[in-house]
Scaffold this active site. Structure first.
Site, PDB file in Angstrom:
ATOM      1  N   ARG A  54       0.855  -1.176   0.000  1.00 22.06           N
ATOM      2  CA  ARG A  54       0.000   0.000   0.000  1.00 22.06           C
ATOM      3  C   ARG A  54       0.893   1.228   0.000  1.00 22.06           C
ATOM      4  O   ARG A  54       2.116   1.101   0.012  1.00 22.06           O
ATOM      5  CB  ARG A  54      -1.013   0.005   1.155  1.00 22.06           C
ATOM      6  N   GLY A  55       0.269   2.410   0.009  1.00 20.82           N
ATOM      7  CA  GLY A  55       1.045   3.643  -0.095  1.00 20.82           C
ATOM      8  C   GLY A  55       1.054   4.075  -1.558  1.00 20.82           C
ATOM      9  O   GLY A  55       1.392   3.281  -2.443  1.00 20.82           O
ATOM     10  N   ALA A  56       0.668   5.333  -1.799  1.00 16.07           N
ATOM     11  CA  ALA A  56       0.427   5.780  -3.180  1.00 16.07           C
ATOM     12  C   ALA A  56       1.595   5.538  -4.149  1.00 16.07           C
ATOM     13  O   ALA A  56       1.411   4.916  -5.205  1.00 16.07           O
ATOM     14  CB  ALA A  56       0.019   7.252  -3.159  1.00 16.07           C
ATOM     15  N   ARG A  96      -7.617  -0.091  -6.765  1.00 16.44           N
ATOM     16  CA  ARG A  96      -7.901   0.893  -5.708  1.00 16.44           C
ATOM     17  C   ARG A  96      -8.148   2.238  -6.407  1.00 16.44           C
ATOM     18  O   ARG A  96      -7.405   2.591  -7.330  1.00 16.44           O
ATOM     19  CB  ARG A  96      -6.747   1.001  -4.695  1.00 16.44           C
ATOM     20  N   GLN A 203      -1.753   1.460  10.054  1.00 20.40           N
ATOM     21  CA  GLN A 203      -0.473   1.761   9.389  1.00 20.40           C
ATOM     22  C   GLN A 203       0.507   2.421  10.356  1.00 20.40           C
ATOM     23  O   GLN A 203       1.710   2.184  10.281  1.00 20.40           O
ATOM     24  CB  GLN A 203      -0.701   2.721   8.197  1.00 20.40           C
ATOM     25  N   ASP A 244      -2.547  10.982  -1.215  1.00 22.40           N
ATOM     26  CA  ASP A 244      -2.815   9.982  -2.268  1.00 22.40           C
ATOM     27  C   ASP A 244      -3.231  10.636  -3.567  1.00 22.40           C
ATOM     28  O   ASP A 244      -3.106  10.040  -4.642  1.00 22.40           O
ATOM     29  CB  ASP A 244      -3.897   9.002  -1.796  1.00 22.40           C
ATOM     30  N   ASN A 254      -5.911  12.042   1.675  1.00 26.09           N
ATOM     31  CA  ASN A 254      -4.946  11.177   2.366  1.00 26.09           C
ATOM     32  C   ASN A 254      -5.733  10.274   3.318  1.00 26.09           C
ATOM     33  O   ASN A 254      -6.971  10.341   3.405  1.00 26.09           O
ATOM     34  CB  ASN A 254      -3.902  12.026   3.107  1.00 26.09           C
ATOM     35  N   LYS A 255      -5.014   9.448   4.016  1.00 27.39           N
ATOM     36  CA  LYS A 255      -5.606   8.455   4.916  1.00 27.39           C
ATOM     37  C   LYS A 255      -6.677   9.065   5.817  1.00 27.39           C
ATOM     38  O   LYS A 255      -6.513  10.181   6.312  1.00 27.39           O
ATOM     39  CB  LYS A 255      -4.476   7.842   5.750  1.00 27.39           C
TER      40      LYS A 255
HETATM   41  O1  MRU Z   1      -4.489   2.897   2.432  1.00 28.89           O
HETATM   42  P1  MRU Z   1      -3.023   3.180   2.301  1.00 28.89           P
HETATM   43  O2  MRU Z   1      -2.205   2.578   3.377  1.00 28.89           O
HETATM   44  O3  MRU Z   1      -2.525   2.845   0.913  1.00 28.89           O
HETATM   45  O4  MRU Z   1      -2.927   4.737   2.458  1.00 28.89           O
HETATM   46  C1  MRU Z   1      -1.665   5.331   2.418  1.00 28.89           C
HETATM   47  C2  MRU Z   1      -1.699   6.777   2.717  1.00 28.89           C
HETATM   48  O5  MRU Z   1      -2.739   7.349   2.946  1.00 28.89           O
HETATM   49  C3  MRU Z   1      -0.410   7.521   2.642  1.00 28.89           C
HETATM   50  O6  MRU Z   1      -0.421   8.594   3.514  1.00 28.89           O
HETATM   51  C4  MRU Z   1      -0.244   7.992   1.208  1.00 28.89           C
HETATM   52  O7  MRU Z   1      -0.211   6.929   0.308  1.00 28.89           O
HETATM   53  C5  MRU Z   1       0.868   8.881   0.941  1.00 28.89           C
HETATM   54  S1  MRU Z   1       2.450   8.472   1.535  1.00 28.89           S
HETATM   55  C6  MRU Z   1       3.223   7.456   0.587  1.00 28.89           C
END
Ligand code: MRU
Length: 354
Positions: A54-56, A96, A203, A244, A254-255
């Site tokens: 995960r992570g953008a 996603r 996370q 994201d 973002n999250k």
């Molecule tokens: O659902 P996730 O774990 O993929 O969400 C990740 C985030 O919200 C991060 O803050 C985001 O991808 C940016 S940091 C690399």
């Protein structure tokens, strides 16, 4: 002055070996370190959807490999392989919805296919695999540039707060917001990090704390609901988050929980920095309301790692992201420079720099 290239990525969330990628299984961290092998577009799409990774930015790198795998064995670009590539692109795009890096990477890869077709390639698969490697390598450099820009905003001995995981586990390099923290720590600018646990995937608790521990950076884990109290009772010098998708007007998805954190930062007069590569900026999305917000299974809220928390029959909601309006963002830190404060015009100007 230390050299930023000495800040290496000790965590490798993605390794490409031959015709497969291996993802560090983030569902199993921190207890178990194991890799999941994926060698087809469907396997990569599944790993993204189920959040093995995960992570953008990392999702973007993974999608690039998933796309390339659809061309396995292909030399020339005939109708059959082009059909497989188009199908893989659709499959990966559906994995996603929020992180725009996924769509950016797929667009870059399908553009590469078009140019290889025009050049009448006889090495289609090899060239696409090399293009996916290049997407991944570029992310490493991008992370370093953001870290340098972001650390310059912090003063010596800062205590900072962060949400989700924005480190080496979320990218191919040192990370976005957590990359800034790592580099700033080297420069003597970080005294302590408060990491929000980030319900429901955790996370912060599972991944950010793991990374911070490995880096030897002093950190305290807090539940999401503790942020306001800590801001009121202690000196927090800055909040740093990733994104994201950043819309053309500077609104940033973002999250889930990030929007609330930005409101708290505003109420307490704390600078709120969003750290995101230019591949996360989506000029085709006008504002935050236009960003698709992923709604995940309610089971992920009702249960923690298979343990049921709520009574049988209880219902839940699980929006996985929220949008922080540009007016609550002190500065957007990108690899091309700092947009302070974010606005449509300033964003366009900074992004036009190479
Ligand atoms: O659902 P996730 O774990 O993929 O969400 C990740 C985030 O919200 C991060 O803050 C985001 O991808 C940016 S940091 C690399």
């Amino acid at each position: 002055m230390p050299d930023i290239s000495t800040l290496t990525d000790r965590v490798a969330p993605l390794k490409r070996k031959g015709d497969a990628v291996y993802f560090l299984d983030q569902l199993a961290l921190p207890g178990t370190v194991r890799y999941k092998r994926c060698a087809t577009p469907a396997a990569v799409a599944d790993a993204i959807r189920t959040m093995v990774l995960r992570g953008a930015p990392l999702i973007g790198c993974a999608a690039a490999y998933g796309y390339a795998f659809a061309a396995k064995g292909a030399g020339k670009a005939d109708a059959a392989v082009l059909g497989r590539l188009a199908k893989a692109e659709r499959l990966l795009a559906a994995s996603r919805p929020t992180a725009v890096n996924l769509f950016w990477a797929l667009k870059a890869m399908s553009g590469k296919t078009r140019s290889l077709c025009a050049a009448k390639t006889t090495r289609l698969y090899r060239e696409l695999l090399a293009a996916a490697d290049a997407v991944t390598r570029e992310d490493v450099e991008t992370n370093r540039r953001m870290a340098a820009h972001g650390a310059a905003l912090l003063k010596k001995g800062s205590t900072v707060m962060t949400i989700c995981n924005t480190g080496a586990l979320a990218t191919a390099g040192i990370g976005t917001a957590l990359g800034v923290v790592r580099w700033a720590r080297r420069l003597g600018k970080i005294k302590l990090v408060y990491a929000l646990e980030t319900r429901p995937y955790l996370q912060g608790a599972r991944l950010t704390m793991w990374e911070l521990q490995r880096e030897g950076i002093p950190a305290r884990l807090i539940t999401d609901g503790m942020a306001a109290h800590i801001m009121k009772t202690e000196r927090i010098d800055a909040v740093l988050t990733g994104a994201d998708r950043v819309a053309a007007n500077g609104d940033a998805a973002n999250k889930i929980g990030t929007y609330g954190l930005s409101l708290l930062a505003k109420a307490h007069g704390i600078p709120f920095y969003v750290v995101a590569p230019s591949t996360t900026v989506d000029l085709a999305t006008a504002g935050g309301d236009d960003i698709p917000i992923e709604e995940r299974s309610e089971r992920e809220v009702l249960e923690v790692r298979g343990l049921r928390l709520s009574p049988a029959g209880a219902r839940a909601r699980h929006p996985a992201f929220d949008v922080t309006p540009a007016r609550l963002i002190t500065a957007l830190v990108t690899d091309r420079g700092v947009v302070k404060p974010p606005s449509r015009a300033r964003l366009k100007k900074v992004l036009s720099k190479c």
